[in-house]
Design an enzyme around this catalytic site. Structure first.
Site, PDB file in Angstrom:
ATOM      1  N   GLU A 166       4.796   7.542   6.223  1.00 57.69           N
ATOM      2  CA  GLU A 166       6.143   7.483   5.579  1.00 57.69           C
ATOM      3  C   GLU A 166       7.073   6.529   6.401  1.00 57.69           C
ATOM      4  OE1 GLU A 166       7.623   7.733   3.000  1.00 57.69           O
ATOM      5  OE2 GLU A 166       9.630   8.252   3.346  1.00 57.69           O
ATOM      6  N   LYS A 176       9.288   3.588   5.779  1.00 60.92           N
ATOM      7  CA  LYS A 176      10.575   3.215   5.845  1.00 60.92           C
ATOM      8  C   LYS A 176      11.117   2.025   6.685  1.00 60.92           C
ATOM      9  CE  LYS A 176      11.760   5.342   3.113  1.00 60.92           C
ATOM     10  NZ  LYS A 176      11.176   6.403   2.421  1.00 60.92           N
ATOM     11  N   CYS A 224      15.625  -2.269 -14.004  1.00 59.86           N
ATOM     12  CA  CYS A 224      16.560  -2.927 -14.704  1.00 59.86           C
ATOM     13  C   CYS A 224      17.580  -1.671 -15.461  1.00 59.86           C
ATOM     14  CB  CYS A 224      16.181  -3.717 -16.033  1.00 59.86           C
ATOM     15  SG  CYS A 224      15.279  -5.046 -15.498  1.00 59.86           S
ATOM     16  N   ASN A 272      15.004  -3.265 -20.766  1.00 58.07           N
ATOM     17  CA  ASN A 272      14.271  -2.686 -19.420  1.00 58.07           C
ATOM     18  C   ASN A 272      12.821  -2.413 -19.907  1.00 58.07           C
ATOM     19  OD1 ASN A 272      13.680  -1.293 -17.252  1.00 58.07           O
ATOM     20  ND2 ASN A 272      14.223   0.534 -17.868  1.00 58.07           N
ATOM     21  N   GLY A 273      11.980  -2.889 -19.201  1.00 59.21           N
ATOM     22  CA  GLY A 273      10.590  -2.769 -19.605  1.00 59.21           C
ATOM     23  C   GLY A 273       9.892  -3.889 -19.528  1.00 59.21           C
ATOM     24  N   HIS A 315     -10.666   1.724  15.369  1.00 67.06           N
ATOM     25  CA  HIS A 315     -11.612   1.263  14.443  1.00 67.06           C
ATOM     26  C   HIS A 315     -11.076  -0.187  13.995  1.00 67.06           C
ATOM     27  CE1 HIS A 315     -14.097   4.632  14.873  1.00 67.06           C
ATOM     28  NE2 HIS A 315     -12.991   5.422  14.598  1.00 67.06           N
ATOM     29  N   ARG A 350      18.703   0.455  -9.950  1.00 63.89           N
ATOM     30  CA  ARG A 350      17.358   0.237 -10.689  1.00 63.89           C
ATOM     31  C   ARG A 350      17.230  -1.282 -10.693  1.00 63.89           C
ATOM     32  NH1 ARG A 350      16.408   4.245 -14.473  1.00 63.89           N
ATOM     33  NH2 ARG A 350      15.307   2.864 -15.637  1.00 63.89           N
ATOM     34  N   LYS A 383      14.933   1.344  -7.254  1.00 65.92           N
ATOM     35  CA  LYS A 383      14.592   2.690  -7.131  1.00 65.92           C
ATOM     36  C   LYS A 383      13.750   3.148  -8.151  1.00 65.92           C
ATOM     37  CE  LYS A 383      16.316   6.856  -5.050  1.00 65.92           C
ATOM     38  NZ  LYS A 383      15.348   6.759  -3.910  1.00 65.92           N
ATOM     39  N   GLU A 411      10.428  -1.223   4.572  1.00 69.47           N
ATOM     40  CA  GLU A 411      10.910  -1.599   3.350  1.00 69.47           C
ATOM     41  C   GLU A 411      12.170  -1.883   3.529  1.00 69.47           C
ATOM     42  OE1 GLU A 411      11.528   1.497   0.269  1.00 69.47           O
ATOM     43  OE2 GLU A 411      11.300   3.056   1.813  1.00 69.47           O
ATOM     44  N   TRP A 436      15.772  -6.434 -12.630  1.00 68.87           N
ATOM     45  CA  TRP A 436      14.915  -6.534 -11.433  1.00 68.87           C
ATOM     46  C   TRP A 436      13.713  -7.378 -11.991  1.00 68.87           C
ATOM     47  CZ3 TRP A 436       9.784  -5.470 -11.025  1.00 68.87           C
ATOM     48  CH2 TRP A 436       9.174  -5.315  -9.705  1.00 68.87           C
TER      49      TRP A 436
HETATM   50  C1  F6R Z   1      10.156   4.120  -0.817  1.00 69.08           C
HETATM   51  C2  F6R Z   1      10.396   4.736  -2.137  1.00 69.08           C
HETATM   52  C3  F6R Z   1       9.294   4.187  -3.126  1.00 69.08           C
HETATM   53  C4  F6R Z   1       9.062   5.588  -4.144  1.00 69.08           C
HETATM   54  C5  F6R Z   1       8.109   4.969  -4.948  1.00 69.08           C
HETATM   55  C6  F6R Z   1       7.896   6.368  -6.114  1.00 69.08           C
HETATM   56  O1  F6R Z   1      11.158   4.740   0.146  1.00 69.08           O
HETATM   57  O2  F6R Z   1      11.216   5.444  -2.422  1.00 69.08           O
HETATM   58  O3  F6R Z   1       8.015   4.244  -2.257  1.00 69.08           O
HETATM   59  O4  F6R Z   1       8.598   6.782  -3.436  1.00 69.08           O
HETATM   60  O5  F6R Z   1       8.438   3.935  -5.903  1.00 69.08           O
HETATM   61  O6  F6R Z   1       9.173   6.632  -6.638  1.00 69.08           O
HETATM   62  P1  F6R Z   1       9.112   8.014  -7.531  1.00 69.08           P
HETATM   63  O7  F6R Z   1       9.146   9.166  -6.396  1.00 69.08           O
HETATM   64  O8  F6R Z   1      10.513   7.942  -7.999  1.00 69.08           O
HETATM   65  O9  F6R Z   1       8.051   7.944  -8.579  1.00 69.08           O
END
Ligand code: F6R
Length: 591
Positions: free
Chosen positions: A468, A472, A2, A100-101, A491, A27, A586, A475, A74
């Site tokens: 990773e 990508k 948020c 926010n929170g 396994h 956010r 994010k 998501e 969010w």
């Molecule tokens: C995936 C992604 C998330 C962040 C995770 C941690 O592309 O961006 O998995 O890596 O939410 O976020 P930070 O690094 O800000 O603690």
């Protein structure tokens, strides 16, 4: 999650708030709204949808007022609906709150407030704040006194701001473990979850500490401690280079951020050698080292773990931040905790760090955003220096985290300068990788776009790149994807391989090549479509993503970049918005 913004000053407030909401959308972007004070009226307009959609649908730009607050959501409590969008009014419609929170005791407060006659219009936890403030204002308190008085009743973590017709021409805000920062210029004041939201107007900022209350009126600002005493504050200058958030000629921020990684790498090596040496010594001397992080940052930590072991001969563990608390019994003052976070505000990481500090552990954080909650909590901070990352999917911050771990590992063996020189030269290899593969990746994305599943395998230091790359893909394109150590396949997961199932095999020509390739052959025998990511060609690959030959500890950095781009092209091909994937945000500021 948020985003909060408030503005009061000489400009029309709503356009300022709307521009800010666009910057804050990273956010959360499932609903948005504004509230403005104008000629004795409180005007609230809000809806479900992305910021631009809500602005357009409700003609928000036409709302008048010199004092306004806004929010991009969010969802946590309550679905994505108009009534759950912020701002939230009280029963009288004379005050509005954005938040926010999470208010953890909101059920209990809601029950008490309902029994006392309050009517709730939403399912959100936020609305209790509006009704609690309403009661305080009714008893004749100012908005700031009301805020000071209700804050101790709220459990959880929060940042919120409010406006009221009963105490007009002002915005009042407070925070606990969630960010809220004030910007000022002449007689104009801004308050937001992120300085990025007002950076186009001012670079002068003031920090609000936990449990403080700030009062903004046109031409005046006042900070109060929890007892209501005035607090003197100094302003500081925001680093404007951080605030650049322009897509340039790129279609999406994610593409821009992938493409700028070669330059990012050149900037990263601009680190304080002394600091790295000191931290390396602390790591080597510690009884135990735990790296904690979430998501992509955790995958960077897993690469870091290999580097520490292989270069520094120091074993460490990586603990998912959401699980960190369950290992707290073994953390003590001889533990070094390394917290890795792009945003510096991920709730689980912040909580883990607080727990670690409470028992005397040394906390080192690796973060991107300056002046985040995590930087304030850490004994030592290493910055990624990769600039603001806007796309929800982390790309350049991941590469930067890998580079920092590389530098740290070599600092353990007194070879920081050599490592910095290797990294400085790697930018060119990354550009080369992108040039070699761009058109092949576009073709490949076309071939893979309708697949339901994809598997990514690798070994050793490259294993975390498999995870990773799978993250990508899933998501941003909503394709089910799993990354795993190649040796684990048989396994269980091998049972899922069918004719045409994509298996992306990261097998650079290093100590992992032969064994990883033989695992790829096992999947190919069961019908898998093999995408090889390697500097060494092989008949086993149905498609080849060619990477340059580099030192074996640098392969993760060159291998991940084309896989980020592949995920991007698949998402775009499937009609998804890679910058704003569904259900995600994010900054994950809730647990
Ligand atoms: C995936 C992604 C998330 C962040 C995770 C941690 O592309 O961006 O998995 O890596 O939410 O976020 P930070 O690094 O800000 O603690």
């Amino acid at each position: 999650m948020c985003g909060i913004i408030g503005y009061c000053g000489q400009k029309d407030a709503v356009p300022v708030v709307l521009e800010a909401l666009k910057c804050l959308e990273y956010r959360g972007y499932d609903s948005a709204g504004v509230a403005s004070l104008c000629d004795g009226q409180l005007l609230i307009s809000k809806d479900a949808g992305k910021v631009e959609e809500v602005i357009e649908k409700h003609k928000l730009a036409t709302l008048p007022g010199h004092v306004a607050i806004g929010h991009t959501r969010w969802a946590t409590h309550g679905g994505v609906t108009q009534s759950n969008a912020h701002p939230h009014p009280d029963c009288t419609g004379r005050l509005a709150v954005v938040h926010n929170g999470i208010i953890e005791n909101n059920q209990e407060l809601r029950r008490e407030l309902t029994e006392a006659g309050h009517r709730f219009a939403s399912e959100t936890d936020t609305e209790v704040i509006a009704h609690l403030l309403e009661d305080e204002l009714k008893s004749g308190r100012s908005l700031e006194q009301a805020m000071l008085s209700i804050a101790p009743k709220l459990e959880g973590s929060y940042a919120f701001v409010a406006v009221s017709l009963d105490d007009p021409d002002k915005i009042v805000g407070t925070r606990k473990s969630n960010p809220l920062i004030v910007g000022l210029k002449d007689r104009d004041y801004y308050i937001s979850s992120d300085a990025l939201a007002f950076a186009q107007y001012t670079d002068e900022v003031m920090a609000l500490e936990d449990n403080e209350v700030v009062v903004l009126t046109e031409g005046a600002i006042e900070f109060l401690d929890p007892e209501g005493n005035k607090v003197a504050k100094q302003s500081r200058t925001l680093d404007q280079s951080w605030a650049v958030s322009d897509k340039g000629a790129y279609q999406h921020f994610m593409l821009k951020e992938i493409m700028e990684q070669a330059q990012v790498l050149e900037r990263i090596v601009d680190q304080d050698r002394q600091q790295f040496t000191q931290i390396a010594l602390d790591i080597l001397r510690a009884r135990q080292v735990i790296i904690t992080a979430c998501g992509t940052s955790r995958y960077a930590a897993l690469v870091g773990r290999y580097l520490f072991s292989r270069v520094g001969k120091k074993f460490c563990d990586v603990v998912m931040a959401s699980e960190f608390g369950y290992f707290a019994d073994s953390v003590d003052k001889n533990t070094v905790v390394i917290a890795v976070s792009q945003s510096g505000e991920t709730a689980d990481v912040v909580e883990g760090v607080k727990a670690a500090r409470a028992v005397g552990a040394e906390v080192i954080s690796i973060v991107n955003r300056p002046n985040s909650i995590l930087t304030d909590l850490s004994h030592q901070v290493i910055y990624l220096n990769c600039g603001s990352e806007i796309a929800v999917a982390a790309t350049k911050s991941f590469l930067s985290q890998l580079a920092i771990f590389y530098l740290l590992a070599f600092a353990m063996v007194n070879s920081f300068d050599e490592a910095a020189a290797s990294l400085a030269g790697l930018g060119g290899q990354i550009s080369k990788t992108l040039d070699w593969n761009k058109s092949e990746l576009i073709k490949l994305s076309d071939r893979l776009k309708d697949k339901d599943d994809a598997y990514y395998i690798a070994r050793g230091i490259n294993f975390a790149i498999a995870s990773e790359a799978a993250l990508k893909l899933k998501e941003i394109s909503y394709v089910h994807a799993e990354g795993m150590p190649a040796g684990e396949l048989k396994h269980g997961t091998l049972a899922l391989i069918e004719q045409g199932t994509p298996v992306v095999v990261i097998c650079p020509d290093d100590y992992t090549f032969a064994e990883t390739l033989s695992n790829a052959i096992e999947t190919k025998s069961r019908g898998a479509y093999i995408v090889g990511v390697s500097d060494r060609e092989s008949d086993v690959y149905d498609s080849w993503i060619r990477i340059p030959e580099v030192d074996e500890l640098l392969y993760p950095m060159v291998a991940v970049v084309p896989l980020q781009l592949l995920a991007y092209y698949i998402a775009v091909n499937r009609g998804c918005d890679p910058d704003k994937p569904r259900n995600l945000a994010k900054s994950v500021t809730v647990k």
